[in-house]
Design a protein around this motif. Structure first.
Motif, PDB file in Angstrom:
ATOM      1  N   THR A 356       0.827  -1.211   0.000  1.00 58.69           N
ATOM      2  CA  THR A 356       0.000   0.000   0.000  1.00 58.69           C
ATOM      3  C   THR A 356       0.858   1.257   0.000  1.00 58.69           C
ATOM      4  O   THR A 356       0.390   2.334  -0.346  1.00 58.69           O
ATOM      5  CB  THR A 356      -0.894   0.022   1.244  1.00 58.69           C
ATOM      6  OG1 THR A 356      -0.069  -0.199   2.397  1.00 58.69           O
ATOM      7  CG2 THR A 356      -1.959  -1.056   1.171  1.00 58.69           C
ATOM      8  N   MET A 620       1.648  -4.327  10.119  1.00 59.22           N
ATOM      9  CA  MET A 620       1.409  -3.172   9.247  1.00 59.22           C
ATOM     10  C   MET A 620       2.723  -2.614   8.693  1.00 59.22           C
ATOM     11  O   MET A 620       2.809  -2.229   7.530  1.00 59.22           O
ATOM     12  CB  MET A 620       0.637  -2.090   9.999  1.00 59.22           C
ATOM     13  CG  MET A 620      -0.784  -2.492  10.393  1.00 59.22           C
ATOM     14  SD  MET A 620      -1.883  -2.797   8.990  1.00 59.22           S
ATOM     15  CE  MET A 620      -2.155  -1.118   8.414  1.00 59.22           C
ATOM     16  N   SER A 624       3.704  -3.546   4.600  1.00 62.33           N
ATOM     17  CA  SER A 624       3.204  -2.344   3.921  1.00 62.33           C
ATOM     18  C   SER A 624       3.701  -2.197   2.487  1.00 62.33           C
ATOM     19  O   SER A 624       3.012  -1.633   1.643  1.00 62.33           O
ATOM     20  CB  SER A 624       3.549  -1.090   4.730  1.00 62.33           C
ATOM     21  OG  SER A 624       4.953  -0.959   4.857  1.00 62.33           O
ATOM     22  N   LEU A 628       0.290  -5.779   1.560  1.00 62.43           N
ATOM     23  CA  LEU A 628      -0.783  -5.295   2.429  1.00 62.43           C
ATOM     24  C   LEU A 628      -2.084  -5.079   1.660  1.00 62.43           C
ATOM     25  O   LEU A 628      -3.173  -5.257   2.207  1.00 62.43           O
ATOM     26  CB  LEU A 628      -0.364  -4.006   3.150  1.00 62.43           C
ATOM     27  CG  LEU A 628      -1.295  -3.540   4.282  1.00 62.43           C
ATOM     28  CD1 LEU A 628      -1.582  -4.645   5.283  1.00 62.43           C
ATOM     29  CD2 LEU A 628      -0.713  -2.314   4.992  1.00 62.43           C
ATOM     30  N   ARG A 632      -5.507  -6.775   2.758  1.00 60.73           N
ATOM     31  CA  ARG A 632      -6.753  -6.022   2.907  1.00 60.73           C
ATOM     32  C   ARG A 632      -7.915  -6.733   2.216  1.00 60.73           C
ATOM     33  O   ARG A 632      -8.999  -6.875   2.765  1.00 60.73           O
ATOM     34  CB  ARG A 632      -6.592  -4.633   2.287  1.00 60.73           C
ATOM     35  CG  ARG A 632      -6.218  -3.535   3.243  1.00 60.73           C
ATOM     36  CD  ARG A 632      -5.934  -2.233   2.528  1.00 60.73           C
ATOM     37  NE  ARG A 632      -6.881  -1.923   1.463  1.00 60.73           N
ATOM     38  CZ  ARG A 632      -6.726  -0.931   0.601  1.00 60.73           C
ATOM     39  NH1 ARG A 632      -5.644  -0.160   0.655  1.00 60.73           N
ATOM     40  NH2 ARG A 632      -7.619  -0.695  -0.326  1.00 60.73           N
ATOM     41  N   LEU A 643     -10.282  -3.818   6.864  1.00 61.18           N
ATOM     42  CA  LEU A 643      -9.175  -3.589   7.789  1.00 61.18           C
ATOM     43  C   LEU A 643      -9.183  -2.130   8.235  1.00 61.18           C
ATOM     44  O   LEU A 643      -8.974  -1.830   9.419  1.00 61.18           O
ATOM     45  CB  LEU A 643      -7.852  -3.942   7.088  1.00 61.18           C
ATOM     46  CG  LEU A 643      -6.561  -3.702   7.873  1.00 61.18           C
ATOM     47  CD1 LEU A 643      -6.555  -4.472   9.178  1.00 61.18           C
ATOM     48  CD2 LEU A 643      -5.342  -4.069   7.009  1.00 61.18           C
ATOM     49  N   HIS A 644      -9.441  -1.212   7.307  1.00 61.90           N
ATOM     50  CA  HIS A 644      -9.514   0.223   7.609  1.00 61.90           C
ATOM     51  C   HIS A 644     -10.552   0.484   8.706  1.00 61.90           C
ATOM     52  O   HIS A 644     -10.277   1.184   9.693  1.00 61.90           O
ATOM     53  CB  HIS A 644      -9.895   0.975   6.326  1.00 61.90           C
ATOM     54  CG  HIS A 644      -9.903   2.471   6.453  1.00 61.90           C
ATOM     55  ND1 HIS A 644     -10.936   3.160   7.055  1.00 61.90           N
ATOM     56  CD2 HIS A 644      -9.008   3.414   6.036  1.00 61.90           C
ATOM     57  CE1 HIS A 644     -10.683   4.455   7.007  1.00 61.90           C
ATOM     58  NE2 HIS A 644      -9.515   4.635   6.397  1.00 61.90           N
ATOM     59  N   CYS A 663      -2.507   1.681   5.783  1.00 60.78           N
ATOM     60  CA  CYS A 663      -3.555   0.793   5.275  1.00 60.78           C
ATOM     61  C   CYS A 663      -3.895   1.146   3.831  1.00 60.78           C
ATOM     62  O   CYS A 663      -4.129   0.273   3.002  1.00 60.78           O
ATOM     63  CB  CYS A 663      -4.790   0.885   6.168  1.00 60.78           C
ATOM     64  SG  CYS A 663      -6.104  -0.261   5.713  1.00 60.78           S
ATOM     65  N   ASP A 666     -10.080   2.268   2.330  1.00 58.95           N
ATOM     66  CA  ASP A 666     -11.155   1.501   2.970  1.00 58.95           C
ATOM     67  C   ASP A 666     -11.830   0.630   1.922  1.00 58.95           C
ATOM     68  O   ASP A 666     -12.357   1.130   0.939  1.00 58.95           O
ATOM     69  CB  ASP A 666     -12.167   2.466   3.601  1.00 58.95           C
ATOM     70  CG  ASP A 666     -13.187   1.741   4.469  1.00 58.95           C
ATOM     71  OD1 ASP A 666     -13.136   0.494   4.516  1.00 58.95           O
ATOM     72  OD2 ASP A 666     -14.018   2.415   5.095  1.00 58.95           O
TER      73      ASP A 666
END
Length: 667
Positions: A356, A620, A624, A628, A632, A643-644, A663, A666
Motif C-alpha cells: 500500500t 502493518m 506495507s 498489504l 486487505r 481492515l480500515h 492501510c 477503505d
C-alpha cells in the motif's frame, strides 16, 4: 503428449496402454468384426483401454493391413448410441469437436447447447485445432458457418471465442481487475439497457486467473455475483453462453459435472451430451469431474451412469469413467478436498503482490529532512507532519531522508524521533524508518530478551520470510547485536522447536518448483503417523516443511489429502502440541495463502476487548510494501469488514491516523 492439469498432473481417466502394438490391435478389431455378427465386448474393451493417440495409430495400421477404413467398418458393425460413442473415441479430439459442431449447425434448427458447451470450454489451442480440423474435414470455414447460422450478440460472442485469443498470462494486475469489474457493473446494473459489447470483450478475452479475481471484485462492489447480473441483464442464447463461460472460468470440471448430471437426471437421458462429455474429457480432466460430481451431487458419476444406461453402451461409458468414487480406495470427496481446491485456486494464480506504500513522486530527501526537523524543533511536536512524511514515503526513500537529516543537521533522526514521540506511535514511526531486515531483527531480539520468550513472534517472522529476507535479517541481527541469530535462537529455545527455528533461520529453502514424484514420497512420509513415535514424526515434518519450496509443498499438501482424507494442518494439530505444532501450522498456512495468514493475525490483534498493538504495528510495518493490499482484500472476504474500519474502531489519535495512512484505503 498427454494433457496435464495446472500443476503437471495427468487428470484423465484413460491412460496410455503399456506394451502397445498397433498392428496386433488392428488385427484383434478385424477379427472381432469378421464373419456374422461382431464381438462388441472385445471392441469396447480394446478401444476404451487405448488413448486417442494409440487409437489413431490403430486406424492407420488397420488401413495398411486390410486396405479398409476402420471407422467405416465400426459404423457398419455397430449401431445406435454405442456406435456413436465408439466412433467418437476413434477421432482425434479436434475432429470429434468439428463433427459435433457440424451436426449442431446442419439441418433444421441449431443445437445451441452443443455450440455453447464446446466453444465456452475449450482452450485457445483446442479452438485453433478445431478450426483447422473443421476446414480439413468439411472444406469450409467454421466462422463463416457460425455466422450464417446464428445471430445477434450470441453470434458476436461465438465469433470472439472462435478466435482462440483468450489471454493466457497468469500474472494478474489488480488495477485492471478493479477496472474490468467496474466496467462490467457500468455496462449492466448501472446502465439503462445493457452494453453487451463490454461483457463480450471482457469475458471473451481476459485470462481465467484474471477473470476469477474480476468476479470476486464484482461481488464486492455490486453486492451480488456476476451470474445474477448476467441473468438480470441478458436473455436467451447469449445469457446461456455467458453463464457457461463464467462457469468454465470458475471451474471447468464443475461445469462438466453439471452437464453430465443434467444429462442423466429425471426421465430420459440426453445421450448426445453424455457421449460428447465422456469422450472429450476422458484424457483431460475426468478425474476432476468425478470428484466434483461426487461432492456436489452426493453420488458417484459411475453409479449414475450405471443406473441410467445399459448394455455395451453402459460398459464403455463406465470404462471411460475409470472408477467408482463410492468404492473404497477410489478418489473421495470430503471437506479436505473442497478446502484444498479453494486455496489451490488462489495459490496457482500468480496474483501480483502489492503493498500500500509506494515511492512518493517528486521525492526530495533534503526537503523532507527539513520538514521533519521543523516538526520536532521548539516546544511541542507536530506529529501530523511527521506522520505525513514517514507514512507516504517508501522504505528506500526513508533511508535517504535519514542520510539527508544527518548531513544537514549533524543529528541522528532516529534518536530525535525517539525523544519526541512516545507509545505506540513512536514504535510505529521508528519501525517504518528502519530497513525491513533491521525491523525484523529488532522484533526477534525483543521476542527473546527479558523473562520469557515470545514464541509467536519468532514463528510469525521466521515461518513467513523468503530466503533473501532471512539472509538479510541474519546480517542485520549480527550487525546490531554482535551475535548470530542462530546462536540467539539456540540459547533461548530448546528441543524440536529450536531445531525448527534454526532450520528456518538458515534461509536455505529449495528455490525450485514442484517435483510430483518427490511430492508423493514427501506426502507419504508426512502421512505415516502409525508408528506413534512423535520424535520421528516431528523430524520428518521438519525435514520437509522447513526445506522444500513453496510450489513443491503445495503439491505435497494435495498428495497428502489424497492419501489421508485430511488436510495436513489437521494432522499436525492432532499429533503435535505446543510451539512445535504452532510453528508447523504457521508454515502450512504461509505456504497455502500468506495474505490470509496475516489477515487472520491482524483480525486477532483487534478483536474482543483490548488491542494487541505490538502485533498490529509489526504486521502493518512489515507488509506495507509487500502485500498489504492483498491482505486487505482477504481480510474483507474472511471477516466481512474492512481492515480500515477495524483499525479506525480499535485505535485512536495519531497512531490511528498513521495506521490508516499505511492501510491505504477503505475496502
Amino acid at each position: 503428449m498427454a494433457p496435464t492439469g495446472k500443476a503437471g498432473r495427468y487428470r484423465g481417466s484413460v491412460k496410455e496402454f503399456p506394451n502397445f502394438n498397433a498392428s496386433q490391435d488392428a488385427e484383434a478389431l478385424y477379427n472381432a468384426m469378421k464373419g456374422f455378427g461382431s464381438d462388441k465386448e472385445a471392441i469396447l474393451d480394446l478401444i476404451t483401454s487405448r488413448n486417442n493417440k494409440q487409437r489413431i495409430e490403430i486406424s492407420q495400421a488397420y488401413k495398411s493391413l486390410y486396405g479398409k477404413d476402420l471407422i467405416a467398418d465400426l459404423k457398419r458393425e455397430l449401431t445406435g448410441k454405442f456406435e456413436r460413442l465408439i466412433v467418437g473415441l476413434m477421432r482425434p479430439l479436434a475432429y470429434f469437436d468439428a463433427k459435433e459442431i457440424k451436426d449442431a449447425l446442419q439441418g433444421i434448427g441449431t443445437d445451441e447447447k452443443c455450440l455453447i458447451e464446446i466453444l465456452a470450454s475449450r482452450t485457445n489451442q483446442q479452438i485453433h485445432n478445431l478450426v483447422e480440423a473443421y476446414r480439413d474435414a468439411y472444406e469450409r470455414e467454421l466462422e463463416a458457418d457460425v455466422l450464417g447460422d446464428t445471430s445477434g450478440h450470441f453470434k458476436k460472442m461465438l465469433v470472439v471465442l472462435l478466435q482462440g485469443t483468450r489471454e493466457e498470462d497468469d500474472v494478474v494486475s489488480e488495477d485492471l481487475v478493479e477496472q474490468d469489474a467496474k466496467d462490467l457493473l457500468e455496462a449492466g446494473d448501472l446502465k439503462w439497457g445493457t452494453d453487451e459489447a463490454q461483457f463480450i470483450y471482457i469475458l471473451g478475452n481476459r485470462s481465467k486467473q484474471h477473470l476469477r479475481l474480476v468476479f470476486d471484485e464484482y461481488l464486492k462492489i455490486s453486492g451480488k455475483p456476476i451470474e445474477d447480473s448476467i441473468r438480470g441483464e441478458l436473455s436467451g442464447d447469449i445469457e446461456k453462453l455467458m453463464l457457461a463461460v463464467v462457469k468454465c472460468i470458475r471451474s471447468t470440471p464443475e461445469y462438466f459435472a453439471e452437464r453430465l448430471y443434467k444429462a442423466m437426471k429425471g426421465l430420459g437421458t440426453k445421450d448426445n451430451t453424455l457421449i460428447r462429455v465422456m469422450v472429450s474429457r476422458s484424457e483431460i480432466d475426468m478425474l476432476d469431474i468425478r470428484e466434483v460430481f461426487r461432492t456436489k451431487y452426493e453420488k458417484s458419476l459411475y453409479s449414475m451412469i450405471k443406473d441410467d444406461t445399459s448394455g455395451e453402451y453402459k460398459k464403455a461409458l463406465l470404462k471411460l469413467c475409470g472408477g467408482d468414487d463410492d468404492a473404497a480406495g477410489e478418489f473421495f470427496p470430503e471437506a479436505a478436498q473442497v478446502a484444498y481446491r479453494m486455496w489451490e485456486l488462489s495459490a496457482v494464480a500468480k496474483v501480483e503482490l502489492r503493498g500500500t506504500v509506494r515511492p512518493a513522486a517528486d521525492f526530495n530527501a533534503d526537503g523532507d529532512a527539513k520538514v521533519l526537523r521543523k516538526a520536532m524543533k521548539g516546544l511541542g511536536t507536530d506529529e501530523g507532519a511527521i506522520n505525513d512524511v514517514v507514512t507516504h514515503r517508501s522504505n528506500a526513500q526513508r533511508q535517504e531522508i535519514l542520510k539527508a537529516y544527518k548531513s544537514h543537521f549533524g543529528r541522528d533522526l532516529m534518536a530525535d524521533l525517539k525523544s519526541e514521540l512516545s507509545g505506540s506511535l513512536a514504535k510505529l514511526i521508528l519501525g517504518l524508518m528502519m530497513t525491513p531486515a533491521q525491523f525484523d531483527a529488532k522484533q526477534l531480539k525483543k521476542a527473546m530478551e527479558g523473562a520469557g520468550t515470545d514464541e509467536n513472534i519468532l514463528i510469525e517472522i521466521l515461518a513467513t520470510r523468503n530466503n533473501r529476507e532471512i539472509q538479510a535479517i541474519n546480517e542485520a541481527y549480527r550487525t546490531a547485536y554482535h551475535k548470530s541469530l542462530e546462536d540467539a535462537l539456540s540459547s533461548d529455545t530448546s528441543g524440536h522447536f529450536k531445531r525448527i527455528l534454526v532450520s528456518l533461520a538458515l534461509g536455505n529453502r529449495d528455490g525450485g518448483g514442484e517435483d510430483l514424484t518427490r511430492a508423493h514420497e514427501d506426502a507419504k512420509k508426512l502421512s505415516d503417523v502409525s508408528s506413534g513415535d512423535s520424535t520421528s514424526l516431528e523430524t520428518r515434518f521438519l525435514s520437509i516443511l522447513c526445506t522444500r519450496s513453496y510450489p513443491h509443498l503445495r503439491r505435497v499438501f494435495q498428495e497428502f489429502i489424497k492419501m489421508t482424507n485430511h488436510d495436513v494442518a489437521h494432522t499436525i494439530r492432532k499429533h503435535m502440541s505446543g510451539d512445535v505444532r504452532d510453528a508447523f501450522v504457521a508454515i502450512v498456512r504461509s505456504v497455502k495463502d500468506k495474505p490470509a495468514f496475516f489477515a487472520d493475525k491482524l483480525y486477532d490483534s483487534m478483536k474482543g476487548i483490548g488491542t494487541d498493538e505490538r502485533t498490529l504495528t509489526r504486521i502493518m510495518v512489515s507488509r506495507s510494501e509487500i502485500d498489504l493490499l492483498n491482505i486487505r482484500r482477504v481480510f474483507k472476504e474472511m471477516h466481512e469488514k474492512s481492515l480500515h474500519h477495524m483499525i479506525e474502531k480499535d485505535t485512536s489519535g495519531d497512531y490511528c491516523k498513521a495506521l490508516l495512512a499505511i492501510c491505504g484505503g477503505d475496502d
